[in-house]
Enzyme design. Structure first.
Site, PDB file in Angstrom:
ATOM      1  N   TYR A   1       0.871  -1.175   0.000  1.00 23.35           N
ATOM      2  CA  TYR A   1       0.000   0.000   0.000  1.00 23.35           C
ATOM      3  C   TYR A   1       0.917   1.237   0.000  1.00 23.35           C
ATOM      4  CZ  TYR A   1      -2.985  -3.703   1.900  1.00 23.35           C
ATOM      5  OH  TYR A   1      -3.642  -4.898   2.125  1.00 23.35           O
TER       6      TYR A   1
ATOM      7  N   ASP B   1       0.798  -0.312   5.136  1.00 20.93           N
ATOM      8  CA  ASP B   1       0.098   0.959   5.405  1.00 20.93           C
ATOM      9  C   ASP B   1      -1.246   0.946   4.691  1.00 20.93           C
ATOM     10  OD1 ASP B   1      -0.593   3.532   6.071  1.00 20.93           O
ATOM     11  OD2 ASP B   1       0.903   4.506   4.812  1.00 20.93           O
TER      12      ASP B   1
ATOM     13  N   CYS C   1      -4.498   3.714  10.312  1.00 20.91           N
ATOM     14  CA  CYS C   1      -5.351   4.866  10.621  1.00 20.91           C
ATOM     15  C   CYS C   1      -6.657   4.411  11.262  1.00 20.91           C
ATOM     16  CB  CYS C   1      -5.618   5.700   9.370  1.00 20.91           C
ATOM     17  SG  CYS C   1      -6.277   4.761   8.003  1.00 20.91           S
TER      18      CYS C   1
HETATM   19  C1  LIG Z   1      -2.998   4.998   3.812  1.00 23.41           C
HETATM   20  S1  LIG Z   1      -2.462   5.186   2.136  1.00 23.41           S
HETATM   21  C2  LIG Z   1      -0.711   5.001   2.331  1.00 23.41           C
HETATM   22  C3  LIG Z   1       0.148   5.492   1.210  1.00 23.41           C
HETATM   23  C4  LIG Z   1       1.647   5.610   1.494  1.00 23.41           C
HETATM   24  N1  LIG Z   1       2.146   4.498   2.275  1.00 23.41           N
HETATM   25  C5  LIG Z   1       1.973   6.933   2.162  1.00 23.41           C
HETATM   26  O1  LIG Z   1       2.166   6.978   3.390  1.00 23.41           O
HETATM   27  O2  LIG Z   1       2.009   7.958   1.467  1.00 23.41           O
HETATM   28  C6  LIG Z   1      -2.989   3.652   1.461  1.00 23.41           C
HETATM   29  C7  LIG Z   1      -2.600   3.447   0.009  1.00 23.41           C
HETATM   30  O3  LIG Z   1      -3.012   2.144  -0.371  1.00 23.41           O
HETATM   31  C8  LIG Z   1      -3.607   2.189  -1.659  1.00 23.41           C
HETATM   32  N2  LIG Z   1      -4.504   1.020  -1.681  1.00 23.41           N
HETATM   33  C9  LIG Z   1      -5.765   0.918  -1.180  1.00 23.41           C
HETATM   34  N3  LIG Z   1      -6.205  -0.346  -1.282  1.00 23.41           N
HETATM   35  C10 LIG Z   1      -5.201  -1.060  -1.866  1.00 23.41           C
HETATM   36  C11 LIG Z   1      -5.031  -2.432  -2.227  1.00 23.41           C
HETATM   37  N4  LIG Z   1      -6.007  -3.323  -2.005  1.00 23.41           N
HETATM   38  N5  LIG Z   1      -3.860  -2.824  -2.780  1.00 23.41           N
HETATM   39  C12 LIG Z   1      -2.858  -1.913  -3.008  1.00 23.41           C
HETATM   40  N6  LIG Z   1      -2.969  -0.608  -2.685  1.00 23.41           N
HETATM   41  C13 LIG Z   1      -4.113  -0.185  -2.121  1.00 23.41           C
HETATM   42  C14 LIG Z   1      -4.235   3.552  -1.768  1.00 23.41           C
HETATM   43  O4  LIG Z   1      -4.357   3.945  -3.120  1.00 23.41           O
HETATM   44  C15 LIG Z   1      -3.244   4.409  -0.988  1.00 23.41           C
HETATM   45  O5  LIG Z   1      -2.232   4.904  -1.834  1.00 23.41           O
END
Ligand SMILES: C[S@@+](CC[C@H](N)C(=O)[O-])C[C@H]1O[C@@H](n2cnc3c(N)ncnc32)[C@H](O)[C@@H]1O
Length: 224
Positions: A79, A148, A175
């Site tokens: 993520y 994350d 979060c």
């Molecule tokens: C809480 S954000 C964290 C982003 C990064 N780690 C940061 O701190 O900038 C969660 C991220 O996971 C992505 N995401 C959501 N569901 C996902 C999935 N099933 N597989 C991969 N990425 C995902 C979202 O697009 C987002 O960029």
């Protein structure tokens, strides 16, 4: 219906309006600059980035402190968004170590590829984490993992696949404490332990709290 203002740590301000289901940029640049982890980032104003101006560096410090990456160790940034944690871990493990970032949003993938261009050992995989692990597009063994996920948490299947890759430590940035607790239970059922937990008030004046947990195999704790 809604107005959103992005004031970036790099000094850009972008305002967008939501009306009749359409998002329109009414002022400011489409991409904004952020400064974090000792780097400058260029990101779409509408893409994911930590909201509080001190959040990105605060979380990076916590993740590095808890994981304590060593030169040569491999890592996954699951993520990964634009690659905040991948870049931070890369600064510790060195240029020869392999890091794999998995992100599903097209904007996040493009931002990671653009912003991590100077780190050729970071591979950006455009996929959902659960699919990338289940279909073995990303395979272990790996030394370190940053998780994350969004508010729903990683879920039991992802946690089990992460454990199967044999990392020595996982930093879980959360979060949603309830989803985090459910995932910690899955780690615990597999013989892992929550070795450290930090809470951050990244959303002042709200009930939200951000957590960073360190998970390690219980056997590793007993050896210390
Ligand atoms: C809480 S954000 C964290 C982003 C990064 N780690 C940061 O701190 O900038 C969660 C991220 O996971 C992505 N995401 C959501 N569901 C996902 C999935 N099933 N597989 C991969 N990425 C995902 C979202 O697009 C987002 O960029």
């Amino acid at each position: 219906e809604a107005v959103e203002a992005v004031a970036s740590t790099g000094g850009d301000v972008t305002v967008t309006a939501l009306a009749d289901g359409a998002v329109t940029r009414v002022d400011g640049p489409a991409t904004v600059r952020e400064v974090a982890a000792g780097r400058e980032w260029t990101l779409p104003a509408s893409g994911f980035w930590q909201v509080h101006p001190a959040a990105a560096d605060t979380l990076v410090d916590a993740v590095l402190d808890l994981l304590d990456p060593r030169p040569g160790e491999s890592a996954w940034d699951l993520y990964g968004g634009a690659g905040l944690f991948a870049a931070a871990v890369a600064s510790r493990v060195g240029p020869a170590a392999r890091i794999t970032l998995v992100e599903s949003a097209a904007q996040g993938v493009a931002a990671a590829r653009e912003n991590l261009r100077d780190l050729p050992r970071v591979e950006v995989v455009a996929a959902r984490v659960e699919t990338a692990l289940a279909r073995r597009r990303v395979t272990g063994p790996v030394d370190l993992v940053v998780l994350d996920p969004p508010r729903t948490g990683a879920g039991a299947r992802v946690v089990r696949d992460v454990i199967a890759a044999g990392p020595r430590a996982v930093a879980y940035v959360a979060c949603d404490p309830a989803a985090f607790a459910r995932d910690v239970r899955t780690f615990a059922d597999a013989g892992w332990e929550l070795a450290a937990l930090r809470g951050f008030d990244l959303f002042p004046m709200t009930q939200h709290v951000e957590l960073v947990g360190l998970l390690r195999p219980r056997a590793a704790l007993n050896r210390r």
